[in-house]
Design an enzyme around this catalytic site. Structure first.
Site, PDB file in Angstrom:
ATOM      1  N   ASP A  13       0.809  -1.226   0.000  1.00 23.25           N
ATOM      2  CA  ASP A  13       0.000   0.000   0.000  1.00 23.25           C
ATOM      3  C   ASP A  13       0.839   1.271   0.000  1.00 23.25           C
ATOM      4  O   ASP A  13       0.425   2.305   0.536  1.00 23.25           O
ATOM      5  CB  ASP A  13      -0.973   0.019   1.201  1.00 23.25           C
ATOM      6  CG  ASP A  13      -1.900  -1.170   1.189  1.00 23.25           C
ATOM      7  OD1 ASP A  13      -2.281  -1.605   0.087  1.00 23.25           O
ATOM      8  OD2 ASP A  13      -2.232  -1.674   2.276  1.00 23.25           O
ATOM      9  N   LYS A  16       2.038   2.010  -5.107  1.00 19.05           N
ATOM     10  CA  LYS A  16       2.619   1.413  -6.335  1.00 19.05           C
ATOM     11  C   LYS A  16       1.728   1.685  -7.541  1.00 19.05           C
ATOM     12  O   LYS A  16       2.205   1.994  -8.627  1.00 19.05           O
ATOM     13  CB  LYS A  16       2.782  -0.118  -6.161  1.00 19.05           C
ATOM     14  CG  LYS A  16       3.721  -0.518  -5.053  1.00 19.05           C
ATOM     15  CD  LYS A  16       3.765  -2.015  -4.867  1.00 19.05           C
ATOM     16  CE  LYS A  16       2.490  -2.611  -4.309  1.00 19.05           C
ATOM     17  NZ  LYS A  16       2.170  -2.224  -2.935  1.00 19.05           N
ATOM     18  N   GLY A  40      -4.358  -4.335  -3.828  1.00 18.42           N
ATOM     19  CA  GLY A  40      -5.434  -3.360  -4.007  1.00 18.42           C
ATOM     20  C   GLY A  40      -4.815  -2.009  -4.292  1.00 18.42           C
ATOM     21  O   GLY A  40      -4.088  -1.476  -3.464  1.00 18.42           O
ATOM     22  N   HIS A  41      -5.028  -1.508  -5.492  1.00 14.00           N
ATOM     23  CA  HIS A  41      -4.415  -0.241  -5.880  1.00 14.00           C
ATOM     24  C   HIS A  41      -5.502   0.778  -6.200  1.00 14.00           C
ATOM     25  O   HIS A  41      -6.455   0.456  -6.904  1.00 14.00           O
ATOM     26  CB  HIS A  41      -3.546  -0.406  -7.126  1.00 14.00           C
ATOM     27  CG  HIS A  41      -2.612  -1.576  -7.053  1.00 14.00           C
ATOM     28  ND1 HIS A  41      -1.693  -1.719  -6.046  1.00 14.00           N
ATOM     29  CD2 HIS A  41      -2.455  -2.656  -7.849  1.00 14.00           C
ATOM     30  CE1 HIS A  41      -1.008  -2.829  -6.232  1.00 14.00           C
ATOM     31  NE2 HIS A  41      -1.461  -3.427  -7.318  1.00 14.00           N
ATOM     32  N   GLN A 223       2.120  -6.126  -3.214  1.00 13.40           N
ATOM     33  CA  GLN A 223       2.556  -6.201  -1.812  1.00 13.40           C
ATOM     34  C   GLN A 223       3.860  -5.421  -1.605  1.00 13.40           C
ATOM     35  O   GLN A 223       4.085  -4.442  -2.291  1.00 13.40           O
ATOM     36  CB  GLN A 223       2.705  -7.659  -1.346  1.00 13.40           C
ATOM     37  CG  GLN A 223       1.384  -8.405  -1.224  1.00 13.40           C
ATOM     38  CD  GLN A 223       0.863  -8.961  -2.538  1.00 13.40           C
ATOM     39  OE1 GLN A 223       1.585  -9.633  -3.256  1.00 13.40           O
ATOM     40  NE2 GLN A 223      -0.381  -8.702  -2.853  1.00 13.40           N
TER      41      GLN A 223
HETATM   42  P1  GDP Z   1      -0.608   0.257  -3.605  1.00 15.89           P
HETATM   43  O1  GDP Z   1      -1.260  -0.980  -3.125  1.00 15.89           O
HETATM   44  O2  GDP Z   1       0.851   0.284  -3.301  1.00 15.89           O
HETATM   45  O3  GDP Z   1      -0.895   0.558  -5.036  1.00 15.89           O
HETATM   46  O4  GDP Z   1      -1.222   1.452  -2.749  1.00 15.89           O
HETATM   47  P2  GDP Z   1      -2.780   1.679  -2.435  1.00 15.89           P
HETATM   48  O5  GDP Z   1      -3.445   2.181  -3.657  1.00 15.89           O
HETATM   49  O6  GDP Z   1      -3.356   0.497  -1.769  1.00 15.89           O
HETATM   50  O7  GDP Z   1      -2.689   2.787  -1.310  1.00 15.89           O
HETATM   51  C1  GDP Z   1      -2.106   4.024  -1.540  1.00 15.89           C
HETATM   52  C2  GDP Z   1      -3.184   5.107  -1.319  1.00 15.89           C
HETATM   53  O8  GDP Z   1      -2.555   6.357  -1.207  1.00 15.89           O
HETATM   54  C3  GDP Z   1      -4.148   5.218  -2.464  1.00 15.89           C
HETATM   55  O9  GDP Z   1      -5.406   5.589  -1.953  1.00 15.89           O
HETATM   56  C4  GDP Z   1      -3.578   6.329  -3.318  1.00 15.89           C
HETATM   57  O10 GDP Z   1      -4.575   7.036  -4.060  1.00 15.89           O
HETATM   58  C5  GDP Z   1      -2.989   7.209  -2.260  1.00 15.89           C
HETATM   59  N1  GDP Z   1      -1.782   7.943  -2.655  1.00 15.89           N
HETATM   60  C6  GDP Z   1      -0.789   7.567  -3.499  1.00 15.89           C
HETATM   61  N2  GDP Z   1       0.186   8.499  -3.522  1.00 15.89           N
HETATM   62  C7  GDP Z   1      -0.201   9.477  -2.675  1.00 15.89           C
HETATM   63  C8  GDP Z   1       0.395  10.702  -2.243  1.00 15.89           C
HETATM   64  O11 GDP Z   1       1.496  11.069  -2.636  1.00 15.89           O
HETATM   65  N3  GDP Z   1      -0.309  11.444  -1.339  1.00 15.89           N
HETATM   66  C9  GDP Z   1      -1.517  11.053  -0.849  1.00 15.89           C
HETATM   67  N4  GDP Z   1      -2.131  11.827   0.035  1.00 15.89           N
HETATM   68  N5  GDP Z   1      -2.108   9.912  -1.241  1.00 15.89           N
HETATM   69  C10 GDP Z   1      -1.450   9.133  -2.127  1.00 15.89           C
HETATM   70  P1  IMO Z   2      -0.843  -4.191  -2.238  1.00 16.36           P
HETATM   71  O1  IMO Z   2      -0.385  -4.705  -3.562  1.00 16.36           O
HETATM   72  C1  IMO Z   2      -0.977  -4.630   2.057  1.00 16.36           C
HETATM   73  C2  IMO Z   2      -1.097  -8.687   3.643  1.00 16.36           C
HETATM   74  C3  IMO Z   2      -2.371  -9.118   4.329  1.00 16.36           C
HETATM   75  C4  IMO Z   2      -1.799 -10.080   5.345  1.00 16.36           C
HETATM   76  C5  IMO Z   2      -0.667 -10.749   4.584  1.00 16.36           C
HETATM   77  C6  IMO Z   2      -1.025 -12.100   3.986  1.00 16.36           C
HETATM   78  O2  IMO Z   2      -2.125  -3.450  -2.265  1.00 16.36           O
HETATM   79  O3  IMO Z   2       0.253  -3.437  -1.583  1.00 16.36           O
HETATM   80  P2  IMO Z   2      -2.474 -12.829   1.889  1.00 16.36           P
HETATM   81  O4  IMO Z   2      -3.926 -12.604   1.574  1.00 16.36           O
HETATM   82  O5  IMO Z   2      -1.553 -12.278   0.874  1.00 16.36           O
HETATM   83  O6  IMO Z   2      -2.172 -14.258   2.218  1.00 16.36           O
HETATM   84  O7  IMO Z   2      -2.232 -12.006   3.262  1.00 16.36           O
HETATM   85  O8  IMO Z   2      -0.313  -9.870   3.553  1.00 16.36           O
HETATM   86  N1  IMO Z   2      -1.274  -8.179   2.270  1.00 16.36           N
HETATM   87  C7  IMO Z   2      -1.191  -6.884   1.944  1.00 16.36           C
HETATM   88  N2  IMO Z   2      -1.031  -5.799   2.709  1.00 16.36           N
HETATM   89  N3  IMO Z   2      -1.069  -4.499   0.736  1.00 16.36           N
HETATM   90  C8  IMO Z   2      -1.198  -5.585  -0.049  1.00 16.36           C
HETATM   91  O9  IMO Z   2      -1.161  -5.520  -1.396  1.00 16.36           O
HETATM   92  C9  IMO Z   2      -1.314  -6.848   0.551  1.00 16.36           C
HETATM   93  N4  IMO Z   2      -1.480  -8.106   0.077  1.00 16.36           N
HETATM   94  C10 IMO Z   2      -1.432  -8.906   1.133  1.00 16.36           C
HETATM   95  O10 IMO Z   2      -3.016  -8.025   4.935  1.00 16.36           O
HETATM   96  O11 IMO Z   2      -1.238  -9.367   6.422  1.00 16.36           O
HETATM   97 MG    MG Z   3      -2.768  -1.580  -1.831  1.00 11.35          MG
END
Ligand code: GDP
Ligand code: IMO
Ligand code: MG
Length: 539
Positions: A13, A16, A40-41, A223
């Protein structure tokens, strides 16, 4: 270095999806290489918000996208996600999306088993996403998996299903669950096969061909390194290797294809699920980070645990994953803090550690050591150039670079696609387009394209050394210098000793001297001179 691999450098999270979407504009193909729909992105493009779990984030830009063999694929989820994105106006066809026909399938009983195990684990639960990721990878290495290519041969699956169901029926019996309905499973697979198969092919062939033609490949990790099955906080990890090396094996390209490894890290730290988190702030600071950063999981909606940036773990992630540069995201979330802290080490039974111990008892016993820096009251939200960042934020970024021994090559300042500052172009053989990336770094396009960027920690060491020894290679090669804390650039003659402690005329920083940039540096000419420079500069 034409290709780029994007990986998470913390516990996932990190943002990416946003960075892959942003880089995808200049990539010819985007490839997911591990994980599944546990990812989850969230991508924000103007008024529109896209949420992706399985599809490569490049699909939103329309960049040809590939799901590599390292991914475990839930075909029903694939259909749902494709349909959802099509409803949002994204075109997804077998021309724009290709799926490795060797991907193992996540089947309904994998999901069941994931949940049954979590529910039965009490305090030892991992806190998985309950999407069947672990059980599907277990079947892959147990050589029992049904794969995408098998969907075209459902009538010949008999012996494979015997092995698979014998294994799972025994497990299910242990949870007092009924045996798997074999005919029902085949019927479900037959129904979904028609949707999946048009996308399926041996993608390694087209990827190798694309590589041969010099196409730019963007590898998209899911991840983060701290969730890696080998290098993460085991057993509280996911079931795949999330490090950059997996990009090659998970797509069918050799290791030399990977190129620039861009590690994504938040300016602080979050984690979803159970497991150790040394710099966690289970207090007002954590609440404030979570609220400002909207820290709720994209997949499960769970509240993310929040804490300060852990430089020890980030340095370790960079080392084990060979990270070339860091994209630091969500710096805007730290706006308004009076002080910001960074975890710089751990204390364990009277000893100081500069790495994370492997044993779970040691991990539980360590105490984080913090360094605190002044915060900034100005807003960084939406900044698109280095010059828009307050000096205290720049100092924070530079301190992180020093501590993790890796340069920051991108800074993200909001969820919005374009709110991104490029310091160094990861597609290094690309010319920067005028006014965009180069302007973000306050460099002229030609300067940005021609000047090799020094890794920050190295250049600092190098400058300090050349200060003391007036090293000949410095005098022969340096053409200009740059302030360490702002984009101010000065001619070479400004650099030498007498100026080292004077204030920068632009940001008034009097800290740490000047940061040399060289246009004809010996270390850029050949690998041999690079390592010679590195040895001399860091000793
Ligand atoms: P990922 O799993 O690594 O793709 O990250 P996620 O999408 O799960 O979580 C990142 C969250 O932060 C998302 O809601 C993005 O829209 C948000 N985000 C990404 N870059 C920035 C930033 O520079 N500032 C803020 N405030 N939010 C950001
Ligand atoms: P993105 O790509 C954050 C965590 C789960 C749990 C552990 C194992 O959005 O960064 P799993 O279902 O993979 O067997 O769960 O890994 N986890 C993540 N945490 N971002 C993710 O993906 C994750 N994918 C798995 O919360 O702790
Ligand atoms: Mg994510």
């Amino acid at each position: 270095m034409a290709n780029v691999a994007v990986i998470g450098a913390q516990w996932g999270d990190e943002g990416k999806g946003k960075i892959v979407d942003w880089l995808a504009e200049r990539a010819d193909v985007v490839v997911r290489f591990q994980g599944g729909h546990n990812a989850g992105h969230t991508l924000v493009v103007g008024e529109k918000v896209y949420k992706l779990s399985l599809l490569p984030s490049g699909i939103v830009r329309g960049t040809p996208s590939v799901i590599g063999n390292g991914v475990v694929l839930d075909p029903w989820h694939l259909k749902a996600e494709v349909e959802k994105l099509r409803d949002q106006g994204i075109e997804i066809t077998p021309d724009t999306l290709k799926i490795a026909d060797t991907c193992p399938l996540i089947l309904p009983f994998h999901r069941d088993l994931d949940a049954l195990r979590e529910d039965a684990s009490g305090a030892g639960k991992i806190g998985t996403t309950r999407r069947g990721i672990g059980p599907a990878y277990e079947d892959k290495v147990g050589r029992r998996a049904i794969r995408v290519c098998d969907l075209a041969h459902l009538d010949e699956l008999g012996p494979q299903l015997d092995r698979l169901l014998a294994h799972h029926d025994a497990l299910r019996a242990g949870f007092s669950e009924p045996a798997i309905d074999r005919d029902g499973l085949i019927a479900e697979l037959r129904e979904i096969a028609g949707f999946v198969l048009p996308f399926a092919q041996p993608v390694w062939r087209m990827l190798n061909e694309a590589r041969g033609r010099g196409r730019r490949i963007l590898f998209e990790g899911a991840q983060g390194v701290l969730l890696d099955i080998d290098h993460g906080t085991y057993p509280f990890v996911t079931s795949s290797n999330t490090v950059a090396g997996t990009a090659a094996a998970g797509s069918g390209l050799g290791p030399s294809a990977v190129g620039f490894v861009l590690g994504i890290a938040k300016a602080y730290t979050t984690r979803v699920g159970s497991g150790p988190f040394p710099s966690e702030q289970d207090n007002d600071v954590g609440e404030r980070l979570g609220t400002r950063g909207h820290e709720f999981g994209t997949v499960t909606g769970r509240k993310r645990r929040c804490g300060w940036l852990d430089a020890v773990l980030l340095r370790q992630s960079a080392a084990v994953s060979g990270i070339t540069g860091i994209a630091l995201t969500k710096i805007d979330v730290l706006d308004g803090f009076d002080e910001v802290s960074i975890c710089t080490g751990y204390r364990l039974r009277g000893e100081t550690l500069d790495y994370y111990p492997s044993n779970a008892q040691d991990q539980a016993a360590i105490e984080p050591v913090y360094e605190t820096m002044p915060g900034w009251s100005e807003s960084t939200a939406g900044a698109r150039s280095w010059a828009e960042l307050p000096a205290a934020a720049i100092k924070y970024i530079r301190r992180i670079e020093e501590l993790i021994q890796c340069p920051v090559t991108l800074v993200s300042t909001s969820p919005e696609r374009e709110d991104t500052i490029l310091v160094r172009d990861p597609f290094a053989d690309q010319k920067l387009s005028p006014g965009s990336a180069a302007a973000g770094a306050s460099l002229s396009p030609s300067a940005a394209a021609s000047e090799p960027e020094l890794p920050a920690a190295w250049s600092a060491a190098w400058c300090r050394r050349s200060d003391r020894s007036s090293a000949p290679w410095y005098r022969a090669s340096a053409r200009s210098c740059r302030c360490r804390w702002c984009p101010h650039r000065a001619p070479a003659q400004w650099y030498p000793r007498s100026h080292r402690r004077s204030a920068c005329p632009s940001c008034a920083s009097d800290d740490l001297g000047w940061w040399c940039r060289s246009t004809a540096a010996p270390f850029a000419r050949s690998q041999r001179s690079e390592s010679a420079w590195h040895r001399q500069g860091t000793r």
